[in-house]
Structure formats: C-alpha cells, structure tokens
Design an enzyme around this catalytic site. Sequence first.
Site, short mmCIF file in Angstrom:
data_model
loop_
_atom_site.label_atom_id
_atom_site.label_comp_id
_atom_site.label_asym_id
_atom_site.label_seq_id
_atom_site.Cartn_x
_atom_site.Cartn_y
_atom_site.Cartn_z
CE LYS A 99 -1.57 2.65 3.00
NZ LYS A 99 -1.55 3.92 2.19
N GLY A 113 7.26 4.91 8.21
CA GLY A 113 6.41 6.06 8.51
C GLY A 113 6.75 6.62 9.87
CB SER A 114 4.92 8.94 12.05
OG SER A 114 3.71 8.25 12.31
CB THR A 115 7.94 7.01 16.08
OG1 THR A 115 9.24 7.07 15.46
CG2 THR A 115 8.04 6.16 17.34
CB VAL A 159 1.62 5.51 12.16
CG1 VAL A 159 0.92 4.44 11.32
CG2 VAL A 159 0.81 6.80 12.13
N GLY A 160 3.83 3.70 13.60
CA GLY A 160 4.60 2.47 13.62
C GLY A 160 4.37 1.65 14.88
CD GLU A 172 13.13 4.19 7.58
OE1 GLU A 172 13.14 5.13 8.41
OE2 GLU A 172 12.89 4.36 6.38
CB CYS A 220 13.05 9.32 8.46
SG CYS A 220 13.73 8.17 7.24
CD GLU A 273 10.69 12.43 11.89
OE1 GLU A 273 11.51 12.00 11.07
OE2 GLU A 273 9.70 11.76 12.29
#
Length: 414
Positions: free
Chosen positions: A105, A158-160, A162-163, A180, A214, A311
């Site tokens: 996706k 993606g972002s931490t 969401v990760g 990552e 990132c 970030e």
Amino acid sequence: MYKIADVMESHLTQLALLESLDSGKPLSQSYLKEIPLCIDNFRYFAGWADKITGLVLPTDTPHHAYTLIEPLGVIAAITPWNFPLMELCWKVTPALAAGNTVVIKVSKETNLTALLMGDILKEAGLPPGVVNILTGPGSSLGDHMVQHPLVDKVTFTGSTSVGRGVGEKAGEALKAYTLELGGKSPVIVCPDVDIDKAVEVATFGLLYNMGQCCAAGTRLYVHEDIYDEFVDKYVKAFKAWKIGDPFDKDTKHGPQINQNQLNKIMKYVEEGQKGGGKLLCGGKRVGDKGFYFEPTIFEVQDNDAKIAQEEIFGPVQCVFKWKDMDKVVAAANDNPYGLAAGVLAKDQKVIDGLVRRIKAGTVWVNTYNVYDAGVPFGGYKDSGIGREKSQYALRAYTQVKAVYQPLEDTAAWR
C-alpha cells in the site's frame, strides 16, 4: 528482477518526471539520484536470488543435518510519501529475491510512480499476483493488511506513532515485522574540519528533499572554536539555497508535500521562537502559492527544547555550541530517536570514538545522505526495528527450516 531493472531504466525519464510531479522534489534529485538508486536495488537483490542457501551442519549423533532457507509467504508493505518509489523498491526487492509475494500500500499523497511500476512489472513479465499495488487511506487499508490472516510479515515505513500501532497489531497476530520510523539525527562538527566543506555537508544533510527525510541531520553540534565562522557561513548557505519550480534545473528546494505539513512546520517554528530559540534565518512561508517554506536555522541552548527533541520533518535546523566531547556525545544520544548521525572531523581517533559512541543505525563521516543497495538502513531506539536494504534485510524475508536424517552407514563416525 534484472529484466525489471532494464525496463525501469528504459522508463527512467518518465519515472523521474512523475516522482517530482507527485512529491514536489526537484527533478534533478529524482532523475540523477533516486530513480537510479531504485534500479540499483532491483539489480542488487537479483544477484542474491540464487545465493540464498542453507548449511550442512555437524551433529554429535549419527545424523545428516542441514537447513533450508524458505520464503515467509505473503508480505504486507506500507510506504510513506516522502520517497515514494525508493521505499517501494526497498521493500519489494528483498521480498522477491527471497521468493515471497507482496501486497504493497503506497501513500495516497504520492502514488503515481507506484502505478507506473505496476505497468513496468507487467512489461517485464512478472506473473500476476506476485506484486499487488494498492492505493488509499492507511487507516483502513493498512489496518486490514496488518491483521489479515494470510499475511506472514509486515514491513512499514512512517512515523513512530503510527509504527507503534502497526507493531502492536502485528505482534498480537505473531507476525514478523520491520519498522523504519522517525528520526532527529545529530551531526557533530569537530574543530579540525575544513569549514567550507563541513558547511556544504551539513546543508545538504538537512535540506535534501526539503527536510522531509527521516534521516535528516536536524541537530547540529558545532565546536566553540569554529562556531562563529561556521554559523556565519551556514546561514549564508541556507539563504543561497535555491527555492523554486521543481522542474527548473537550478532548483534545489521544492514545496513541502501539502498544507498540513506546511502548517506543522510553521507551528514548530512559532514554538521554537517562544521557547527561547534564536532565529538566525528563514522561518517564513515563501509566497502564497504552493507549500514553500524557507530553510530555517535556530540557535538553541536547551537540548530538551521541543524543536530539538521532536521530528519536524521540514527544513528546520537546531544549532548548538559544544566544548566537551563527553557532553556533546551525551547530548547527541539524549533523544528518543536513533536513525542516523553525522560526524565531521579529520582526526581518525576522534572519528573512531564518535562512530562507536553514537547510538544510531547509520553514521555518515564527512558526508551525508549516501545510500547504497548493499548497505543496511534502519534505526536504534524509537527509530524502528530491523533493517532495509543489503543482506541484513534479506534475512528478514526468510525463515529457517532444520532437517535431520539418520545416516544409513555410520562408519564414517567411528
């Protein structure tokens, strides 16, 4: 996979144009660097496809024992908007080399090159169903992919924030996963550097891709002996960084990805000024059309300041002055992220010490933002789990099966 690389190469110009049209990054960046790196990834992992082998193992019993390296199965991949095609290739190539199928996706913000890749994969002769490309919102599609019972591994960039959710859902289902995530990378500038060269490296380290990277070097620690000269030249370099149309050959800095990202950057700049940071340059939107933002530098005293810890994902730099080596290393590591770092120095003893003491997945020495298919990329701490690229990534797309078989004739063991 070699054929895919060849077909991509024949579409290089089209891929680069679409990548810049979709994301706003300068065409020179897409054409000269990122699309060629994508092609290299296919060729690199194509070379691994027939070299993934197990071992014959000695045993203390009369058995022939060996291992088989097998694919995991179905890989669910979720990619971000900042490096659309590169992230797709980083995830698809090791998965295919290891014999897996992929459902990927891509970001709804930047999906044009992924859709063209679908045509390229068909043109190259990849069988239907091996790579499946989806577009749409991550909140619905992504969750469904992560939780689907037929998915064997999840890989997410993606972002931490969401990760963490992706990791939790994958962990609940006992699926393998690679994450990552974000970064707030420190760059330590030592007093023996060539100042002009160091300014060039530190400028590129932050402003590449409009700071939407990132691994961007967003915390710059400059030794007090060279601080004033360095910062003076650094500010001039930021002011000279050409902002404009991504399709102009001289442009180095295009727009941010969208209004939301621009608003986020402006909010951090406002908070930086309120929080005691001294604005040295930039800090404003450019014009009233498009999402352009000036390259920005803050002089910061407090390592715990919000703009120094979180970030921002934009062209905003925090500059610190340092004197003591132990203290600057502690400051560099005093952050939840650990994706990348930079060391600018000439003394090899100093370089060796800093490289080993900095807690980051990648350390660039006297350079920045260098990527190669054969070198791993990933982070420590809140910057993720696992690695992209190289043979280290390849291992994460396989599983090991151990096989025992009795020896019919055990004479050799007597």
